[in-house]
Enzyme design. Structure first.
Site, mmCIF file in Angstrom:
data_model
loop_
_atom_site.group_PDB
_atom_site.id
_atom_site.type_symbol
_atom_site.label_atom_id
_atom_site.label_comp_id
_atom_site.label_asym_id
_atom_site.label_seq_id
_atom_site.Cartn_x
_atom_site.Cartn_y
_atom_site.Cartn_z
ATOM 1 N N ASP A 56 0.821 -1.141 0.186
ATOM 2 C CA ASP A 56 -0.185 -0.036 -0.047
ATOM 3 C C ASP A 56 1.097 1.232 0.038
ATOM 4 O OD1 ASP A 56 -3.227 0.537 1.442
ATOM 5 O OD2 ASP A 56 -2.189 1.785 0.178
HETATM 6 C C1 GLC Z 1 -4.275 4.339 -0.072
HETATM 7 C C2 GLC Z 1 -5.183 3.080 0.351
HETATM 8 C C3 GLC Z 1 -5.286 2.087 -0.749
HETATM 9 C C4 GLC Z 1 -5.252 2.944 -1.998
HETATM 10 C C5 GLC Z 1 -3.715 3.378 -2.142
HETATM 11 C C6 GLC Z 1 -3.523 4.069 -3.428
HETATM 12 O O1 GLC Z 1 -3.583 4.495 1.291
HETATM 13 O O2 GLC Z 1 -5.214 2.486 1.459
HETATM 14 O O3 GLC Z 1 -6.482 1.243 -0.594
HETATM 15 O O4 GLC Z 1 -5.405 1.977 -2.991
HETATM 16 O O5 GLC Z 1 -3.387 4.157 -1.268
HETATM 17 O O6 GLC Z 1 -4.269 5.099 -3.713
#
Ligand code: GLC
Length: 747
Positions: free
Chosen positions: A303
């Site tokens: 993430d």
């Molecule tokens: C965010 C979220 C995730 C998302 C990623 C990219 O922190 O936790 O669900 O896909 O970043 O935006």
């Protein structure tokens, strides 16, 4: 290089129609001489992948594992546009997120493909959670339809719009089961049950991916967040999760297995710790379960800065350590933080990361790109870019929104609103555009929603008057009070300690109640809310969630009766926040839940609130009424061994529409094992079917049950699923309060 899926049935083999495999051989980067078929035989991408990895430098390999953010940060820090272009030119970048638009994506892709040494294309990712141009209802709303087809439709429409605008990969579906309405991300989830969530996770994956990822209207899906993110303490986002092996495997993992069984191409690691081990560092979940037990051969992406957060978690000493730990645990691609790219060469030279693991991760990324057909066709046709919603996609969004709405109360026949009625629409959300919910895509801003007032005016029959504002209530036959929480109050980093209607909305409702005019409360929210005393005085309450681009029309369709609401709650609504967690799939405990009474003082539960939620999981009313009969099992007894060998049995039950209008009922089947070697929840949803019935019409609903419905995972870390002898109670009904039962004996 490790066996990156060669010889095993890879998602590539599953996901490649006429597209990638056949054309990949034409790719100059491949080594046609060593070409093999998708499953590793001669002539397919697996051989080409191996050949390509063999030609890459260490810097190029590490670059393939790097994803940078183009614009618009969805986490701490800003965009990385400049470094992305530079890295692409050097052939040291694998992916970019938060880029869209055919022209923009083609321009960056051209740098990677035409200016770097090996010309390996980039894969572009974006959070397309419930719509790209056409914003569908939030996922929690879609789950309330108890009809996974709505999620498939959302996925299919979103994929077509996104792919044509340069996106190859969506970070969706989110499939975190949660018992926490305080957690803002419940809005992105399918609620408190693993069976319902699994059905939606698989359907949405199929909607996004179809059968050929190289198709111009499909994108790779991403099962997130792996895993148990919804178990955060206190519902505080990103927070600690301490979970037993059995709860991990019975509650949190099933939706991910369902998504992977549907061919999901990627998985995203979650921010939380799992019993002290961060998910980004957890080889038990990422490698032992996901990659070994489940044989997942797609990409695990971190993430946003999830690898970097191993430092504040107190699990990595420095950036090099974080990169080493994450790659070794099973993360294949690093989103935004650059610890692997920065330190990987030294880690490799010093033997702190293994070349096999590095090459396996690179092979997984290349496999994704082959499956997407990017080697054969890295660019999108700018002339084919879908420019916005169409009448057809708006119609689909409108139908999904109406199907997702839940009628929580309807007394005095106020609903549906009859022809010729004078309707006053009031409340802070009456004419608000804040209906797209959290994680609305690029369309959330660019194509604003139909407001409730607009929808009510469009839907009003001849002779009806629709006025706006509290001042207009005096002349009204019925008042529609539109309240709720704005999108900013739900989603990521939006946990709330209070689940009531924000601000003075309750006072507004009380003021409307004081007029004595019948009123309907429409809720626009991204989580279960606690309702105030106003719920007693309201004639009707409609849960409309954040309904998306056609929300106003869909709400009007339901309020005017063009659509008879048939949704059910995917998450329990607590009576007050102190009651949380309150969910249907709880254990019975050793003491009664009943309220204290003389001679019955030693009870569980609270002394100052009833033990039951305000509205339970699976609950929802209709403009008609249904009768659900007594369930009948096709067997009185069945052997545990037979079940383990794949034997199944049926449970059938009749449902009849005994009211005056056509409508939908969701027939739900729950299982309870009253005596087991691991205490079981009092109810486990193991089947549901939404049936449409005309007046007087009846239908027999059949559920097929097998080992996975009656058994459970134990606390064994290496994973033991057991089906035990004994009585099993089967309940069928229209909510988790189902009482109508039959019993079978497992021998
Ligand atoms: C965010 C979220 C995730 C998302 C990623 C990219 O922190 O936790 O669900 O896909 O970043 O935006």
């Amino acid at each position: 290089m490790g066996d990156g899926g060669v010889g095993r049935r890879t998602f590539l083999a599953a996901m490649t129609g006429s597209g990638a495999a056949a054309t990949a051989a034409a790719d100059p980067a491949a080594d046609p001489a060593a070409a093999e078929t998708a499953d590793g035989a001669a002539g397919g991408p697996e051989a080409e992948i191996r050949a390509l990895v063999g030609r890459m430098t260490v810097a190029e390999k590490l670059g393939q594992l790097q994803q940078l953010a183009w614009t618009g940060a969805t986490g701490p820090g800003g965009s990385q546009t400049a470094s992305a272009e530079q890295a692409a030119r050097k052939g040291e970048l694998g992916s970019v997120l938060n880029i869209f638009g055919a022209r923009h994506s083609n321009a960056l892709q051209r740098i990677a493909v035409e200016e770097s040494r090996l010309g390996i294309p980039l894969v572009f990712g974006l959070d397309v959670i419930h719509g790209f141009w056409t914003t569908f209802p939030i996922p929690l709303a879609q789950a309330a339809s108890f009809d996974p087809e709505v999620a498939r439709v959302d996925g299919e429409v979103s994929a077509k719009e996104a792919r044509s605008n340069g996106i190859h990969w969506t970070f969706s579906p989110m499939m975190d089961v949660t018992h926490e309405p305080r957690w803002g991300r419940i809005a992105e989830s399918c609620g408190e049950d693993p069976c319902l969530t699994s059905a939606f996770a698989a359907a949405k994956t199929r909607g996004y991916q179809g059968g050929d990822l190289a198709a111009k209207d499909r994108v790779a899906a991403c099962a997130k967040h792996f895993v148990a993110y919804g178990g955060a303490e206190g519902g505080r986002d990103y927070n600690t999760v301490d979970v037993s092996e059995s709860r991990l495997r019975n509650l949190y993992l099933p939706p991910f297995k369902a998504a992977l069984d549907a061919g999901c191409a990627t998985v995203m690691a979650s921010f939380n710790t799992l019993s002290g081990i961060p998910a980004h560092a957890n080889s038990h979940t990422l490698t032992e379960i996901l990659k070994e037990d489940w044989e997942f051969d797609g990409v695990v992406v971190s993430d946003w800065n999830g690898v970097g957060e191993l430092l504040p978690h107190g699990f990595a000493a420095d950036g090099a350590d974080a990169g080493r730990i994450a790659l070794t645990a099973g993360v294949d691609m690093e989103m935004v933080s650059t610890h692997l790219a920065d330190h990987g060469a030294e880690l490799l030279a010093s033997g702190r990361i293994k070349e096999d693991r590095l090459d396996d991760a690179v092979a997984r990324v290349l496999r994704l790109k082959y499956a997407l057909g990017l080697f054969a066709q890295p660019y999108v046709e700018e002339a084919e870019a879908v420019p916005g919603p169409t009448p057809q996609t708006r119609k689909a969004a409108r139908e999904v929104a109406a199907r997702s709405m839940v009628l929580l109360k309807n007394e005095g026949e106020v609903l549906p609103i009859g022809p010729g009625k004078a309707v006053a629409v009031v409340g802070p959300f009456a004419d608000s555009r804040d209906m797209q919910g959290t994680w609305a895509g690029p369309g959330g801003e660019k194509f604003p929603p139909v407001t409730v007032l607009h929808g009510m005016r469009d839907g009003a029959g001849r002779g009806a008057r629709v006025t706006y504002g509290v001042g207009a209530t005096k002349a009204a036959d019925v008042v529609v009070v539109v309240v709720g929480e704005g999108a900013k109050l739900s989603g990521e980093a939006a946990s709330r300690s209070d689940l009531g209607l924000p601000g003075d909305q309750e006072e507004l409702i009380e003021a409307v109640a004081a007029t004595g005019i019948p009123f309907v409360v429409v809720l626009l929210n991204g989580r279960p809310l606690t309702v105030g005393n106003w719920v007693e005085s309201a004639s009707a309450v409609l849960e409309a969630w954040h309904p998306g681009i056609e929300g106003g029309h869909a709400i009007a369709d339901v309020l005017y009766g063009k659509v008879n609401p048939g949704g059910k709650l995917p998450a329990s609504f607590p009576r007050n926040v102190g009651q949380v967690p309150v969910h249907y799939n709880h254990e019975n405990t050793g003491r009664p839940y009943d309220p204290k009474s003389p001679g019955n003082t030693y009870v569980t539960g609270y002394s100052d609130v009833e033990r039951t939620p305000q509205f339970p999981f699976g609950y929802g009313l209709s403009y008609t009424t249904f009768e659900i009969g007594t369930p009948k099992a096709s067997v009185a007894r069945i052997g545990a061994g037979e079940l383990r060998r794949g034997e199944t049995f049926e449970v059938e039950v009749s449902v009849r529409n005994v009211g005056e209008v056509a409508g939908d009922e969701v027939v739900q089947l729950y299982v309870h094992d009253p005596v087991a070697s691991l205490v079981q929840p009092v109810r486990r949803l193991r089947g549901f079917e939404r049936v449409a019935l005309g007046v007087g019409e009846a239908k027999v609903v059949r559920f097929v049950l097998g080992a996975e419905d009656l058994g459970f995972w134990t606390n064994a870390v290496d994973g033991r699923f057991v089906v035990e002898a004994g009585r099993v109670d089967l309940y069928v009904g229209s909510s988790s309060d189902a009482r109508s039962a039959c019993t079978i004996q497992v021998d």
